[in-house]
Scaffold this active site. Structure first.
Site, PDB file in Angstrom:
ATOM      1  N   GLU A   6       0.847  -1.202   0.000  1.00  0.00           N
ATOM      2  CA  GLU A   6       0.000   0.000   0.000  1.00  0.00           C
ATOM      3  C   GLU A   6       0.876   1.244   0.000  1.00  0.00           C
ATOM      4  O   GLU A   6       2.011   1.196   0.453  1.00  0.00           O
ATOM      5  CB  GLU A   6      -0.963  -0.020   1.197  1.00  0.00           C
ATOM      6  CG  GLU A   6      -0.309  -0.189   2.568  1.00  0.00           C
ATOM      7  CD  GLU A   6       0.306   1.055   3.135  1.00  0.00           C
ATOM      8  OE1 GLU A   6      -0.132   2.143   2.724  1.00  0.00           O
ATOM      9  OE2 GLU A   6       1.214   0.948   3.967  1.00  0.00           O
ATOM     10  N   PHE A   7       0.317   2.330  -0.528  1.00  0.00           N
ATOM     11  CA  PHE A   7       1.064   3.588  -0.582  1.00  0.00           C
ATOM     12  C   PHE A   7       0.243   4.712   0.058  1.00  0.00           C
ATOM     13  O   PHE A   7       0.245   5.844  -0.405  1.00  0.00           O
ATOM     14  CB  PHE A   7       1.421   3.934  -2.033  1.00  0.00           C
ATOM     15  CG  PHE A   7       2.247   2.869  -2.711  1.00  0.00           C
ATOM     16  CD1 PHE A   7       3.619   2.795  -2.490  1.00  0.00           C
ATOM     17  CD2 PHE A   7       1.655   1.916  -3.518  1.00  0.00           C
ATOM     18  CE1 PHE A   7       4.395   1.797  -3.089  1.00  0.00           C
ATOM     19  CE2 PHE A   7       2.417   0.914  -4.122  1.00  0.00           C
ATOM     20  CZ  PHE A   7       3.794   0.851  -3.905  1.00  0.00           C
TER      21      PHE A   7
ATOM     22  N   CYS B  31       6.405   4.665   9.063  1.00  0.00           N
ATOM     23  CA  CYS B  31       6.909   4.066   7.821  1.00  0.00           C
ATOM     24  C   CYS B  31       8.337   4.474   7.468  1.00  0.00           C
ATOM     25  O   CYS B  31       9.217   3.620   7.404  1.00  0.00           O
ATOM     26  CB  CYS B  31       5.974   4.428   6.676  1.00  0.00           C
ATOM     27  SG  CYS B  31       4.281   3.950   7.056  1.00  0.00           S
TER      28      CYS B  31
ATOM     29  N   LYS C 122      11.224   3.342   9.881  1.00  0.00           N
ATOM     30  CA  LYS C 122      11.328   1.878   9.941  1.00  0.00           C
ATOM     31  C   LYS C 122      11.780   1.308   8.593  1.00  0.00           C
ATOM     32  O   LYS C 122      12.640   0.429   8.532  1.00  0.00           O
ATOM     33  CB  LYS C 122       9.942   1.337  10.320  1.00  0.00           C
ATOM     34  CG  LYS C 122       9.730  -0.146  10.117  1.00  0.00           C
ATOM     35  CD  LYS C 122       8.390  -0.567  10.687  1.00  0.00           C
ATOM     36  CE  LYS C 122       7.213  -0.305   9.780  1.00  0.00           C
ATOM     37  NZ  LYS C 122       7.114  -1.191   8.618  1.00  0.00           N
TER      38      LYS C 122
HETATM   39  C1  UGA Z   1       4.396   7.491   3.913  1.00  0.00           C
HETATM   40  C2  UGA Z   1       4.310   7.557   2.379  1.00  0.00           C
HETATM   41  O1  UGA Z   1       4.112   8.898   1.971  1.00  0.00           O
HETATM   42  C3  UGA Z   1       3.154   6.684   1.879  1.00  0.00           C
HETATM   43  O2  UGA Z   1       3.155   6.673   0.464  1.00  0.00           O
HETATM   44  C4  UGA Z   1       3.361   5.249   2.400  1.00  0.00           C
HETATM   45  O3  UGA Z   1       2.313   4.393   2.023  1.00  0.00           O
HETATM   46  C5  UGA Z   1       3.422   5.279   3.901  1.00  0.00           C
HETATM   47  O4  UGA Z   1       4.511   6.127   4.312  1.00  0.00           O
HETATM   48  C6  UGA Z   1       3.619   3.862   4.378  1.00  0.00           C
HETATM   49  O5  UGA Z   1       4.647   3.262   4.083  1.00  0.00           O
HETATM   50  O6  UGA Z   1       2.661   3.269   4.924  1.00  0.00           O
HETATM   51  P1  UGA Z   1       3.091   8.736   5.925  1.00  0.00           P
HETATM   52  O7  UGA Z   1       4.202   8.225   6.810  1.00  0.00           O
HETATM   53  O8  UGA Z   1       1.694   8.537   6.351  1.00  0.00           O
HETATM   54  O9  UGA Z   1       3.207   8.078   4.454  1.00  0.00           O
HETATM   55  O10 UGA Z   1       3.263  10.309   5.793  1.00  0.00           O
HETATM   56  P2  UGA Z   1       3.991  11.351   4.816  1.00  0.00           P
HETATM   57  O11 UGA Z   1       2.995  12.362   4.461  1.00  0.00           O
HETATM   58  O12 UGA Z   1       4.712  10.675   3.738  1.00  0.00           O
HETATM   59  O13 UGA Z   1       5.039  12.021   5.817  1.00  0.00           O
HETATM   60  C7  UGA Z   1       6.082  11.288   6.417  1.00  0.00           C
HETATM   61  C8  UGA Z   1       7.000  12.207   7.211  1.00  0.00           C
HETATM   62  O14 UGA Z   1       7.751  13.044   6.321  1.00  0.00           O
HETATM   63  C9  UGA Z   1       6.277  13.165   8.148  1.00  0.00           C
HETATM   64  O15 UGA Z   1       7.005  13.243   9.351  1.00  0.00           O
HETATM   65  C10 UGA Z   1       6.291  14.492   7.399  1.00  0.00           C
HETATM   66  O16 UGA Z   1       6.217  15.592   8.260  1.00  0.00           O
HETATM   67  C11 UGA Z   1       7.624  14.403   6.704  1.00  0.00           C
HETATM   68  N1  UGA Z   1       7.722  15.245   5.479  1.00  0.00           N
HETATM   69  C12 UGA Z   1       6.964  14.959   4.383  1.00  0.00           C
HETATM   70  C13 UGA Z   1       8.626  16.301   5.444  1.00  0.00           C
HETATM   71  O17 UGA Z   1       9.356  16.577   6.439  1.00  0.00           O
HETATM   72  N2  UGA Z   1       8.725  17.040   4.298  1.00  0.00           N
HETATM   73  C14 UGA Z   1       7.985  16.782   3.200  1.00  0.00           C
HETATM   74  O18 UGA Z   1       8.141  17.499   2.177  1.00  0.00           O
HETATM   75  C15 UGA Z   1       7.076  15.722   3.244  1.00  0.00           C
END
Ligand code: UGA
Length: 435
Positions: A151-152, A263, A266
């Site tokens: 999943e993504f 995610c 890990k």
């Molecule tokens: C992430 C991926 O985006 C999903 O595609 C994937 O399915 C998921 O992991 C997973 O493996 O289950 P998620 O962890 O829910 O999703 O959230 P994101 O929106 O990707 O953010 C992850 C982290 O990166 C957050 O701490 C966010 O604040 C940080 N982030 C994100 C930044 O610091 N800068 C950015 O430009 C984007």
């Protein structure tokens, strides 16, 4: 189509509810009886916008059920999804697949007709093949195939990500299994979602590579932010300047306190370990992990500097505790790395979060005071630290913020506000990478 979804955690619950919304008949099985009872009571175990309505609607229409019993649903399921947790194993960073294998040992004896057993959890490369071995060992008569269907979904946007994905990845070894999964995802044909069919190992690796690449973009821009501060450049303009090149892309170039969540931390670590194990170390992903840890330490130093070199005795108002907005998830949240050292050095922290306070209590030092109302959190504060960019913190009444505070230090670790207007309002404003 009959589906058994093993695991009613984040991935299982969202996927199960959305498959039901597509018209499938879904039974979510979870060994946690109290979670199942809560769900049967109409209460969600996680905060995810829109999830409760989808669950409620599909339960009412008889397409979605929750149970702790594997019996009675697995035998009739054409597709059995495994969506249990794969946390980082203590000590070595490998993903712990024991929950996956435990679930498979319970599923195997129950398989009656042809079914496809599908890994939905993020699992190490080789897991699907190992799942097949376990099933054959436990139930040599079973008529089944295995598949990998990562999943993504992003937390906080999971429903729309599910309904309008960029792609579907299906790892399979047989035509029969491919057809079953294609049939399941047929409702997405309407929005022309590309379906990528690959070998099992390729699908498993796509998931890790996608998360590692996104994490790389974040660590890259965080390093550029540090350089911007040193040379007097603006990281937002740098991000825009490079992101407008279609080969780079504008997304995931927002600097901040480092990535968190269940995610990226890990999965990057697990990929590093897998690459090492197979004798092809990934120096890039290893650096991404290190840069992310360094970013958190940099944020602590940034707060300390903004407070004149010491946080001892200072009252710090913290806005946002979860790792990102629109979730109550605290897993690997930057707040867990940044706040305890400040408390240790004598800072008095008053914190607020729209949905994360309950979850945060168990993870952060006891001395932190939690306040529901954002403006009350600021009463008497020497400094405010904006740690998670929830919508309610994007349009604060800044006059009121100042009026409530004792000091004027505003540390914006998500770059929500603009430096010049903040300075004109009388704040000593600090953000990330806007030299
Ligand atoms: C992430 C991926 O985006 C999903 O595609 C994937 O399915 C998921 O992991 C997973 O493996 O289950 P998620 O962890 O829910 O999703 O959230 P994101 O929106 O990707 O953010 C992850 C982290 O990166 C957050 O701490 C966010 O604040 C940080 N982030 C994100 C930044 O610091 N800068 C950015 O430009 C984007």
């Amino acid at each position: 189509m009959n589906i058994a979804m093993i695991g009613a955690g984040y991935v299982g619950l969202v996927s199960g509810a959305c498959f039901a919304e597509f018209g499938a008949s879904v039974t979510c099985v979870d060994v946690d009886a109290s979670k199942v009872a809560r769900l049967n009571d109409g209460r969600m175990p996680i905060y995810e916008p829109g999830l409760d309505e989808i669950v409620q609607r599909n339960v009412e229409q008889g397409r979605l059920r929750f149970t702790s019993e594997f019996d009675g649903c697995v035998g009739d399921a054409e597709l059995v999804f495994v969506a249990v947790g794969t946390p980082s194993r203590r000590g070595d960073g490998h993903a712990d697949v024991s929950f996956v294998y435990d679930a498979v040992r319970q599923i195997a004896p129950l398989l009656r007709n042809y079914s496809v057993v599908v890994d939905k959890s993020t699992v190490p490369i080789g897991t699907a093949r190992q799942v097949a071995r376990i099933i054959t060992e436990v139930n040599p008569e079973a008529d089944f195939d295995v598949a990998s269907n990562p999943e993504f979904l992003r937390e906080g946007a999971a429903i729309s990500d599910f309904m309008r994905p960029d792609r579907i990845v299906i790892g399979v070894e047989s035509q029969r299994a491919e057809e079953k999964l294609r049939a399941l995802y047929r409702p997405l044909n309407l929005v022309e979602v590309p379906i990528l069919v690959t070998r099992l190992e390729t699908a498993e690796l796509i998931k890790y590579a996608a998360n590692a690449f996104l994490a790389t973009k974040i660590s890259f821009i965080n390093e550029m932010a540090a350089l911007c501060e040193a040379v007097g450049a603006d990281v937002h303009d740098v991000a825009r300047g490079i992101g407008l090149d279609g080969r780079i892309g504008r997304k995931f170039l927002h600097p901040g306190p480092g990535f968190g969540g269940s995610c990226f931390p890990k999965d990057t670590l697990a990929l590093v370990r897998t690459a090492q194990e197979f004798g092809t170390p990934s120096r890039i992903v290893q650096s991404v992990v290190e840069v992310n840890a360094a970013q958190r330490r940099r944020m602590i130093a940034k707060i300390r500097n903004a407070l004149g070199g010491s946080e001892a005795g200072k009252v710090i108002a913290v806005l946002g505790l979860t790792y990102k907005p629109e979730t109550d998830d605290m897993r690997e949240s930057p707040s867990l790395a940044i706040l305890p050292p400040l408390v240790e050095k004598g800072a008095r922290i008053r914190a607020t979060d729209p949905h994360g306070i309950e979850e945060a209590r168990g993870h952060l030092p006891d001395s932190i005071e939690y306040v529901e109302d954002v403006y009350e959190t600021l009463d008497g504060a020497d400094a405010v630290v904006l740690l998670t960019e929830w919508n309610v913190y994007r349009g604060l009444d800044l006059e009121e913020v100042k009026g409530r505070m004792r000091g004027n230090v505003f540390i914006d670790l998500r770059n929500v506000y603009e430096p010049a207007p903040m300075a004109s309002l009388g704040f000593e404003y600090t953000c990330v990478g806007r030299g």
